[in-house]
Write an enzyme that holds these catalytic residues in place. Structure first.
Site, PDB file in Angstrom:
ATOM      1  CG  ASN A 281      -1.579 -13.255  -2.491  1.00 39.52           C
ATOM      2  OD1 ASN A 281      -2.286 -14.183  -3.056  1.00 39.52           O
ATOM      3  ND2 ASN A 281      -2.111 -12.212  -2.681  1.00 39.52           N
TER       4      ASN A 281
ATOM      5  CE  LYS B  99      -0.829  -9.150  -3.785  1.00 35.47           C
ATOM      6  NZ  LYS B  99      -0.548  -8.146  -3.468  1.00 35.47           N
TER       7      LYS B  99
ATOM      8  CG  HIS C 291      -5.883  -9.058  -1.520  1.00 31.40           C
ATOM      9  ND1 HIS C 291      -5.119  -7.801  -2.525  1.00 31.40           N
ATOM     10  CD2 HIS C 291      -4.041  -9.497  -0.928  1.00 31.40           C
ATOM     11  CE1 HIS C 291      -4.037  -8.099  -2.156  1.00 31.40           C
ATOM     12  NE2 HIS C 291      -3.923  -8.781  -1.584  1.00 31.40           N
TER      13      HIS C 291
ATOM     14  CD  GLU D 271      -3.485  -6.938  -5.502  1.00 29.08           C
ATOM     15  OE1 GLU D 271      -2.072  -6.910  -5.207  1.00 29.08           O
ATOM     16  OE2 GLU D 271      -3.501  -8.253  -5.745  1.00 29.08           O
TER      17      GLU D 271
ATOM     18  CD  GLU E 268      -5.390  -6.455   2.055  1.00 28.25           C
ATOM     19  OE1 GLU E 268      -4.220  -7.283   1.006  1.00 28.25           O
ATOM     20  OE2 GLU E 268      -6.213  -6.365   1.540  1.00 28.25           O
TER      21      GLU E 268
ATOM     22  N   GLY F 175       2.053  -2.813  -2.814  1.00 25.17           N
ATOM     23  CA  GLY F 175       2.527  -2.315  -3.824  1.00 25.17           C
ATOM     24  C   GLY F 175       3.804  -1.061  -4.459  1.00 25.17           C
TER      25      GLY F 175
ATOM     26  CB  SER G 293       4.460  -3.533   1.816  1.00 34.57           C
ATOM     27  OG  SER G 293       4.257  -3.060   0.833  1.00 34.57           O
TER      28      SER G 293
END
Length: 253
Positions: A9, A11, A97, A99, A169, A175, A215
């Site tokens: 991904n 992003k 996702h 985010e 996730e 991150g 990650s």
């Protein structure tokens, strides 16, 4: 046999030239994918057609969008529909996702609509679920994830579910430099599979691909992917570095 998938991904990163170079560097690594193994590249919208053209002659390589609209068509300036994605040859789409959930307030109900539109357009959703740090600290992550699954996926038929991939996730490990332990990843993946089994039956659960999306790096991919219920990864930052992404793919086993 379940599909084993590594999905990158990107992003909101890279120019078109940088993205083209990244794909070429990955392809030049000469990866030999085994039967049932796939590599998926999730680029920004403007790069999808270019990515598709670069990957078209490479079996096992596919293109994903990072999102799609929750409406079929109409006066939704700036949105991109699942039908539009299908028309340019997109194979997968990331839906839900963390985010998107956090920054754009996408609810489980909105994500259910996106799932339906993607499937209707012949695109396979990669449905993301997972808990934030405060939920993990309260040890209520199972109930939290179960609600996400129920409200976004449980309206599907068993036949529709065959075209869905789930990505777990742990939001607290995206991150941040933190990573769920292999045991934590396996525990949640097994829990997700059990919820699918309860709703759709054991066979459906056994054939469902569940990716780890927190990650993953070359240094921990082998341990994570060795777990019986971890079928690959949804990779963020490491997918922007060809050598790292290739190294992770090589750990699919």
């Amino acid at each position: 046999m379940r599909k084993k998938i590594v999905a990158g991904n990107w992003k909101m990163n890279l120019t078109l030239a940088q993205g083209e170079q990244l794909i070429n560097d990955i392809l030049q690594a000469g990866l030999k994918l085994a039967e049932g193994q796939e590599v998926v590249v999730a680029t920004p919208f403007p790069y999808l057609t270019k990515a598709k053209s670069l990957l078209k002659n490479y079996p096992g390589f596919f293109v994903a969008a990072q999102n799609c609209a929750s409406e079929k068509s109409g006066a939704y300036t700036g949105e991109v529909s699942a039908e539009m994605l299908q028309s340019v040859g997109v194979d997968y789409v990331i839906i839900g996702h963390s985010e998107r959930r956090e920054y754009f307030q996408e609810s489980n109900a909105i994500l259910a609509k996106k799932i339906d539109l993607a499937l209707a357009a012949g695109i396979k959703p990669i449905f993301c679920c997972g808990e934030p740090l405060e939920v993990r600290q309260a040890e209520t992550q199972n109930a939290f994830v179960a609600k996400q699954l129920e409200e976004s996926l449980f309206h599907l038929t068993e036949e529709q579910l065959k075209n869905v991939v789930i990505a777990y996730e742990p939001i607290w490990a995206i991150g941040t430099g933190l990573t769920a332990s292999a045991a934590q990843a396996q525990d949640m993946h097994a829990f997700i599979r059990s919820q699918i089994a309860n709703k759709f039956g054991r066979e459906a659960a056994l054939h469902l691909t569940i990716l780890y999306g927190g990650s993953a790096k070359p240094g921990n991919a082998a341990e994570l992917f060795s777990n019986p219920d971890v079928d690959g990864g949804l990779i963020g930052g490491a997918s922007l570095v060809a050598s790292d992404f290739v190294a992770i793919i090589q750990h699919l086993g």
